[in-house]
Design an enzyme around this catalytic site. Structure first.
Site, PDB file in Angstrom:
ATOM      1  CE1 TYR A   1       5.542   2.348  -1.445  1.00 29.95           C
ATOM      2  CE2 TYR A   1       7.776   2.667  -0.521  1.00 29.95           C
ATOM      3  CZ  TYR A   1       6.733   2.078  -1.071  1.00 29.95           C
ATOM      4  OH  TYR A   1       6.816   0.340  -0.960  1.00 29.95           O
ATOM      5  N   GLY A   2       4.765   5.991   1.412  1.00 28.31           N
ATOM      6  CA  GLY A   2       3.753   4.765   2.292  1.00 28.31           C
ATOM      7  C   GLY A   2       3.119   5.361   3.848  1.00 28.31           C
ATOM      8  CB  SER A   3       2.671   3.731   7.333  1.00 26.20           C
ATOM      9  OG  SER A   3       3.881   2.822   7.181  1.00 26.20           O
TER      10      SER A   3
ATOM     11  CD  GLU B   1       7.678  -1.099   5.728  1.00 23.48           C
ATOM     12  OE1 GLU B   1       6.929  -1.781   4.482  1.00 23.48           O
ATOM     13  OE2 GLU B   1       7.174   0.180   6.175  1.00 23.48           O
TER      14      GLU B   1
END
Length: 215
Positions: A11-13, A101
């Protein structure tokens, strides 16, 4: 390795910089969550002394307790991409993602939805996703959009400029599906583009003020 496929939701990078060894992928969304720039970045888009801001995924009911400055309190849909990893490389990719992460994220399992003919349905059950829970040390919570935009615009880390992270993410989310809107993300993008224009205008005025060289 597990008997079921290893599917990770980005949902990000991960949307614009996918994990390695992807076997297949599908766009989809989560329900009951928000995506917010509520996580400090000490190791990618900022430094320990001047942390940037990156997105985290937060349970909507948790976010409601931290969202005093949130301009979009009612959103609870997050679009992204579910990646199915080649089983041969599952252990390698898990290790890669755990390291990538590491700054405050916890792995959870979530259902991924899609819409067909106007009807929502689960397309993948129990996909893995890295979530920045409110009790992690890098969680910053809700900040006013203008202050947040200014922080992102100025921040730089080992992975590059914080604003480039936001621009890549906004462009990528916009392309996922006709319905893949994100008011928080796009509002920040608008503010950062404005700061870019102001910098260009100030630079142009500075060059004009210098005038021609006179001997």
């Amino acid at each position: 390795m597990s008997s079921s496929p290893f599917v990770v939701f980005g949902y990000g990078s991960l949307i614009f910089k996918p994990p390695p060894h992807v076997h297949s992928q599908v766009s989809g969304f989560l329900k009951g969550y928000v995506r917010r720039f509520a996580q400090k970045s000490h190791d990618h888009r900022g430094t320990p002394e001047n942390p940037g801001r990156v997105v985290t995924l937060i349970h909507k009911e948790d976010w409601d307790r931290f969202s005093g400055s949130d301009a979009f309190p009612d959103e609870d849909i997050v679009w992204g991409i579910a990646y199915t990893i080649d089983p041969v490389y599952e252990v390698e990719v898990r290790d890669y993602l755990d390291y990538r992460e590491k700054d405050g994220y916890t792995m959870e399992t979530l259902d991924i939805y899609t819409t067909e003919n106007g009807v929502e349905k689960v397309v993948i059950h129990d996909a893995y996703c890295y979530v920045g829970r409110p009790d992690n040390p890098s969680f910053i919570g809700s900040e006013p959009l203008d202050a947040l935009a200014d922080r992102i615009w100025h921040s730089v880390g080992p992975s590059g400029r914080n604003k480039d992270y936001l621009y890549h993410l906004a462009d990528s989310v916009r392309k996922l599906a006709p319905a893949s809107h994100d008011s928080h993300l796009f509002a920040l993008e608008t503010r950062l583009r404005k700061l870019d224009r102001e910098e260009r205008d100030n630079s142009a005025r500075g060059r004009e003020g210098q005038g021609p060289n006179v001997l």
